[in-house]
Design an enzyme around this catalytic site. Structure first.
Site, PDB file in Angstrom:
ATOM      1  CG  ASN A  30      -0.439  -0.703   2.387  1.00  0.00           C
ATOM      2  OD1 ASN A  30       0.465  -0.183   3.019  1.00  0.00           O
ATOM      3  ND2 ASN A  30      -0.927  -1.908   2.675  1.00  0.00           N
ATOM      4  CB  SER A  74      -4.360   0.357   2.972  1.00  0.00           C
ATOM      5  OG  SER A  74      -3.467  -0.553   3.543  1.00  0.00           O
ATOM      6  CD  GLU A  76      -0.503  -3.789   7.486  1.00  0.00           C
ATOM      7  OE1 GLU A  76      -0.522  -3.129   8.539  1.00  0.00           O
ATOM      8  OE2 GLU A  76      -0.310  -5.014   7.456  1.00  0.00           O
ATOM      9  CG  HIS A 158       3.927  -8.013   6.578  1.00  0.00           C
ATOM     10  ND1 HIS A 158       3.016  -7.453   7.440  1.00  0.00           N
ATOM     11  CD2 HIS A 158       3.596  -7.540   5.357  1.00  0.00           C
ATOM     12  CE1 HIS A 158       2.169  -6.698   6.766  1.00  0.00           C
ATOM     13  NE2 HIS A 158       2.506  -6.734   5.501  1.00  0.00           N
TER      14      HIS A 158
HETATM   15 ZN   LIG Z   1       1.661  -5.775   3.849  1.00  0.00          ZN
END
Ligand SMILES: [Zn+2]
Length: 216
Positions: A30, A74, A76, A158
């Site tokens: 993102n 998003s 996140e 991640h």
């Molecule tokens: Zn991610």
């Protein structure tokens, strides 16, 4: 720049560049940008392919995460807000799951300060933040702690968060982190990377900030 529509357009364009540079697959990753005033943050929406985004799809929130325009930000968002809160110098964030940087994040290995252009843009090694589930405030806090005053951090198991004073620089940092991670993995097969000294890293970083940074 900085009308809301210009910010949203810039986020869309950076998304296309992120795909073009092979830093992202599918809808993962993102991008966000903060206005000069700090009042608005434009961020990519949740779960939408980058090549189909229009400026109207980009979500605008305030620093507390309240939606000012658009629909679902998003997942996140907390990560982006926490970095903006901790780092007033940061006006843009690019988060990717690029291959080699993510390999380092999965192995729990920092990317050492061994590639000159990476340390210029990042300010030192890229540390790995302690693990937390994606989308959580814990992940955001861990990332901010490991980022410190640098321009990139690995999120354990991640991906990468790269930041800078502009979208173009945040994207450049994401690219250089991926390149350095790739070279680091290859250097391991040749007996391991030789790290630059802290003194040399500091000198190169200063030169970059004063003379070489994009837009300088
Ligand atoms: Zn991610």
């Amino acid at each position: 720049m900085n009308t809301l529509m210009e910010m949203r357009q810039a986020v869309v364009e950076t998304g296309r560049q992120m795909i073009g540079r092979g830093l992202v697959a599918g809808t993962w990753g993102n991008i966000s940008m903060r206005s000069q005033s700090g009042e608005q943050i434009a961020i990519t929406p949740s779960g939408r392919p980058y090549d189909q985004l229009t400026p109207e799809d980009i979500v605008v929130v305030d620093p507390a995460g309240q939606i000012l325009a658009g629909r679902r930000p998003s997942s996140e968002l907390a990560l982006h807000l926490a970095i903006y809160h901790a780092r007033t110098d940061v006006l843009a964030i690019v988060h990717t799951h690029s291959l080699y940087a993510t390999a380092c994040a999965v192995a729990g290995k920092a990317i050492p300060a061994s590639l000159e252009e990476m340390v210029q843009a990042v300010g030192g090694p890229v540390q790995v933040a302690a693990y937390a589930l994606p989308g959580t405030v814990e992940l955001a806090a861990n990332a901010v702690a490991a980022l410190a005053d640098r321009s990139a951090v690995l999120l354990a198991n991640h991906g990468v968060a790269a930041c800078g004073p502009s979208l173009s620089e945040a994207l450049l940092v994401a690219e250089l982190v991926e390149k350095a991670a790739h070279i680091h993995v290859m250097a391991q097969q040749l007996g391991g990377a030789r790290e630059l000294s802290e003194e040399d890293v500091a000198l190169m970083r200063r030169f970059y900030l004063e003379h070489y940074r994009p837009g300088k």
